[in-house]
Scaffold this motif. Sequence first.
Motif, PDB file in Angstrom:
ATOM      1  N   ARG A  34       0.859  -1.179   0.000  1.00 14.93           N
ATOM      2  CA  ARG A  34       0.000   0.000   0.000  1.00 14.93           C
ATOM      3  C   ARG A  34       0.901   1.236   0.000  1.00 14.93           C
ATOM      4  O   ARG A  34       2.014   1.189   0.520  1.00 14.93           O
ATOM      5  N   ASP A  37       2.413   2.089   3.398  1.00 11.63           N
ATOM      6  CA  ASP A  37       3.260   1.111   4.085  1.00 11.63           C
ATOM      7  C   ASP A  37       4.636   1.729   4.322  1.00 11.63           C
ATOM      8  O   ASP A  37       5.090   2.582   3.557  1.00 11.63           O
ATOM      9  N   SER A  60       2.656   4.790  15.883  1.00 17.21           N
ATOM     10  CA  SER A  60       1.608   4.775  16.914  1.00 17.21           C
ATOM     11  C   SER A  60       1.556   6.079  17.699  1.00 17.21           C
ATOM     12  O   SER A  60       0.862   6.162  18.712  1.00 17.21           O
ATOM     13  N   GLU A  90      -2.028  -8.738   5.091  1.00 18.04           N
ATOM     14  CA  GLU A  90      -3.024  -8.123   4.210  1.00 18.04           C
ATOM     15  C   GLU A  90      -4.192  -7.553   5.020  1.00 18.04           C
ATOM     16  O   GLU A  90      -4.822  -6.593   4.604  1.00 18.04           O
ATOM     17  N   GLN A  91      -4.474  -8.156   6.170  1.00 25.59           N
ATOM     18  CA  GLN A  91      -5.622  -7.748   6.982  1.00 25.59           C
ATOM     19  C   GLN A  91      -5.277  -6.665   8.005  1.00 25.59           C
ATOM     20  O   GLN A  91      -6.165  -6.183   8.704  1.00 25.59           O
ATOM     21  N   ARG A  92      -4.038  -6.264   8.081  1.00 25.79           N
ATOM     22  CA  ARG A  92      -3.643  -5.227   9.035  1.00 25.79           C
ATOM     23  C   ARG A  92      -4.100  -3.856   8.561  1.00 25.79           C
ATOM     24  O   ARG A  92      -4.118  -3.574   7.367  1.00 25.79           O
ATOM     25  N   SER A  93      -4.420  -3.021   9.525  1.00 28.98           N
ATOM     26  CA  SER A  93      -4.812  -1.658   9.166  1.00 28.98           C
ATOM     27  C   SER A  93      -3.569  -0.837   8.833  1.00 28.98           C
ATOM     28  O   SER A  93      -2.460  -1.151   9.267  1.00 28.98           O
ATOM     29  N   SER A  94      -3.785   0.193   8.059  1.00 29.41           N
ATOM     30  CA  SER A  94      -2.687   1.081   7.665  1.00 29.41           C
ATOM     31  C   SER A  94      -2.415   2.105   8.754  1.00 29.41           C
ATOM     32  O   SER A  94      -3.328   2.456   9.504  1.00 29.41           O
ATOM     33  N   ARG A  96       1.088   0.085   7.739  1.00 27.05           N
ATOM     34  CA  ARG A  96       1.751  -1.154   8.138  1.00 27.05           C
ATOM     35  C   ARG A  96       3.252  -0.958   8.010  1.00 27.05           C
ATOM     36  O   ARG A  96       3.714  -0.184   7.185  1.00 27.05           O
TER      37      ARG A  96
END
Length: 160
Positions: A34, A37, A60, A90-94, A96
């Motif tokens: 993405r 990323d 964070s 692939e399922q992690r939120s941005s 990443r």
Amino acid sequence: MTESELYVEYKGVFLPKHLHPPDSLKYYEDFTFRPDDVLIVTYPKSGTTWLQEIVPLILSGGDLTPVQTIPNWDRVPWLEVHRAKILNPEQRSSPRAFATHYHYNMMNESFLKVKPKVVYVMRNPKDVFTSSFHYYGMASYLVNPGTADEFLEKFLSGKM
């Protein structure tokens, strides 16, 4: 074990076979980056672990919770290593974060199209050599470094 039993050559670079089986290399080739990323790119023994601690803190907003509760190899996975796909990046939120020792010419098609952010760390080669020599001496999955002179020949030729 011989070097050919321990390593696989991928795009001109020798990789430890047990960390980079064919299915993990295929997973990396098919991975979709993405634009937001963050990819930490380092030569081995050049500060990767430090960056795996620092980048998540930045992403964070300084929240220590992920750093204190998630191991760095899960928090900032290596896409080319066999355990990457079980972490479901692939399922992690941005945004990443990922880590790699891959060179630019080893990056997959998605990386070249999407152009995620890259944090590149370069360390003095003398320090990399010293750290690598000691690491190879204790890591059973890598070839025995031999003497410092023998290891220097391998280090300079890129055959390690």
